[in-house]
Design an enzyme around this catalytic site. Structure first.
Site, PDB file in Angstrom:
ATOM      1  N   ASP A  13     -29.035  26.233   0.919  1.00  0.00           N
ATOM      2  CA  ASP A  13     -29.709  25.234   1.754  1.00  0.00           C
ATOM      3  C   ASP A  13     -28.899  24.847   2.985  1.00  0.00           C
ATOM      4  OD1 ASP A  13     -31.689  25.149  -0.204  1.00  0.00           O
ATOM      5  OD2 ASP A  13     -30.592  23.621  -1.328  1.00  0.00           O
ATOM      6  N   LYS A  16     -29.569  28.778   6.679  1.00  0.00           N
ATOM      7  CA  LYS A  16     -29.393  30.191   7.044  1.00  0.00           C
ATOM      8  C   LYS A  16     -30.630  30.735   7.753  1.00  0.00           C
ATOM      9  CE  LYS A  16     -28.587  31.074   2.692  1.00  0.00           C
ATOM     10  NZ  LYS A  16     -28.391  29.733   2.146  1.00  0.00           N
ATOM     11  N   GLY A  40     -35.407  29.616  -0.283  1.00  0.00           N
ATOM     12  CA  GLY A  40     -36.445  29.061   0.589  1.00  0.00           C
ATOM     13  C   GLY A  40     -35.856  28.872   1.970  1.00  0.00           C
ATOM     14  N   HIS A  41     -36.256  29.695   2.908  1.00  0.00           N
ATOM     15  CA  HIS A  41     -35.713  29.630   4.262  1.00  0.00           C
ATOM     16  C   HIS A  41     -36.767  29.052   5.203  1.00  0.00           C
ATOM     17  CE1 HIS A  41     -32.554  32.921   3.188  1.00  0.00           C
ATOM     18  NE2 HIS A  41     -32.343  31.771   2.604  1.00  0.00           N
ATOM     19  N   GLN A 243     -28.968  31.697  -1.032  1.00  0.00           N
ATOM     20  CA  GLN A 243     -28.025  30.834  -1.762  1.00  0.00           C
ATOM     21  C   GLN A 243     -26.676  30.711  -1.009  1.00  0.00           C
ATOM     22  OE1 GLN A 243     -29.603  33.456  -4.096  1.00  0.00           O
ATOM     23  NE2 GLN A 243     -31.302  32.055  -4.018  1.00  0.00           N
TER      24      GLN A 243
END
Ligand code: IMP
Length: 426
Positions: A13, A16, A40-41, A243
């Protein structure tokens, strides 16, 4: 051409997706190398806002070839719905066909992986890892335990063979689930488990998966060969991590970690690219710390200030919506990540810290294991409009220089807001 990797330097988080989205225009290839749809990006660009879980963030750049590498695990249903979302955001099907490539070696998440993830977590009781319930631990266990199925086999097997493989694995897993968790299921721990793993459901899973393999088959190829050839021809390649280093199974806060490598070395492993090519590693770090799920978090902020920062930074899981714990910056974490191969930092969410009178920065741990802080004077200026390093308030510059000094790694990017253009490059 040297290869660049973007990796998370904390517990995921870090932002990225934003960094990859901002720089991917300078690359020909964008390659996800680890994790699955636990990631989740969040992307904000001219097409709107979207959370990507499996598709590399370069998909919104017209020319960039996006690879889901061998180190990733693919949940076919999620991938297909994500592909449809991306198309709804303005990427035409023909462009997706041309530019999205899925490694034939990437493992496939099967229904039992998700059920087992949930049951294993429930059975841990107070020792829960706080997983994202996407089947990640069980699918990587099957990969190393040699019970998995890879995308190449999934889409190329004859239908008869796939039915036989699925039926065999389905009942092997039903046996395991019944033997280990029957009591829990009977107590209503997982209604889903009962429904998904009863005899009559095997056929509906097979039907759904056969339809999905049909639509995914054109995207599957030997991506490592594609990347070798591209690298030899001088293509610019960006490796996108999910991650963060401190969730890595080897170097993270084990057992409160994920199940695939999150380090610079993992970027080579999960793409097939030669380590010697990886000369640039951008470590992405938030200007403070967050953590979601369980596990140690020594700089966690106490009291109402944590809630205030969580709200201001919108610190809620992009995949699960869970509130993230928020903590003071921890430079010991960054130093550790730097030792694993970070060559430059991208510092994100600096704007969120505006308005703090003092910022305690953890610089070491005492013999009692408690963080030792150095207090930094905060700033009140809104830095969202700054476009050059020189425009940043002196207190911000001082904090950034301190990060460089303590970690021995230069700060190359400073993200000053959620939008693609809100980034300072030095
Ligand atoms: P899993 O990867 O779903 O097995 O979860 C293992 C641990 O990693 C849990 O603490 C999760 O909250 C954490 N985790 C997994 N993916 C992410 C991510 O993308 N961001 C932040 N934490 C994550």
């Amino acid at each position: 051409m040297p290869v660049t990797a973007v990796i998370g330097a904390q517990w995921g988080d870090e932002g990225k997706g934003k960094i990859v989205d901002a720089i991917s225009g300078d690359y020909d290839f964008c390659v996800r190398f680890n994790g699955g749809n636990n990631a989740g990006h969040t992307i904000h660009n001219e097409n709107g806002q979207m959370v990507l879980h499996l598709i590399p963030a370069g998909i919104f750049r017209e020319r960039v070839v996006c690879v889901i590498g061998n180190g990733v695990v693919v949940h076919p249903q999620s991938l297909w719905s994500e592909m449809n979302e991306v198309m709804a955001m303005g990427v035409p099907l023909e462009s997706m066909r041309e530019r999205l490539k899925i490694s034939s070696r990437a493992h496939v998440v099967m229904p039992w992986h998700i059920i087992l993830d949930e049951l294993q977590e429930s059975a841990r009781g107070r020792e829960k890892i706080g997983t994202t319930s996407r089947g990640i631990g069980p699918v990587f266990s099957d990969k190393t335990g040699r019970h998995g199925i890879r995308m190449g086999d999934f889409v190329r097997m004859r239908e008869r063979e796939f039915r036989a493989w699925f039926t065999n694995e389905f009942y092997r897993n039903v046996t395991i689930i019944k033997a280990l968790y029957d009591g829990m299921i009977a107590m209503g721990f997982s209604q889903e488990a009962e429904e998904a793993m009863n005899d009559s459901s095997a056929d509906s899973h097979i039907r759904e998966l056969l339809a999905l393999r049909e639509v995914l088959a054109p995207y599957v190829c030997e991506t490592e060969e594609l990347l070798w050839e591209a690298a030899d021809k001088g293509a610019r390649i960006l490796l996108e991590g999910a991650q963060g280093v401190h969730l890595d199974p080897d170097f993270g806060t084990y057992p409160f970690v994920t199940s695939s490598p999150c380090t610079p070395a993992g970027a080579c492993l999960g793409s097939g690219l030669r380590p010697v090519l990886l000369t640039r590693v951008i470590g992405v770090a938030k200007a403070y710390c967050t953590r979601v799920g369980s596990g140690p978090f020594p700089t966690c902020i106490k009291g109402s200030l944590q809630e205030a920062l969580r709200k201001k930074g919108n610190e809620y899981g992009a995949t699960t919506g869970r509130p993230r714990l928020v903590g003071w910056p921890d430079l010991t974490l960054l130093r550790y990540s730097a030792n694993l191969g970070v060559t430059e930092w991208a510092i994100t969410k600096l704007d969120v810290l505006a308005g703090m009178r003092l910022i305690p920065v953890c610089v070491a741990y005492g013999s009692n294991g408690k963080p030792i802080y150095k207090a930094f004077r905060g700033w009140n200026e809104d830095i969202q409009q700054c476009t050059r390093f020189a425009e940043l308030p002196p207190a911000v510059k001082k904090y950034l220089r301190f990060i460089e000094e303590k970690t021995g790694v230069p700060v190359k990017y400073i993200s000053t807001g959620p939008k693609r253009e809100q980034i300072i490059t030095r």
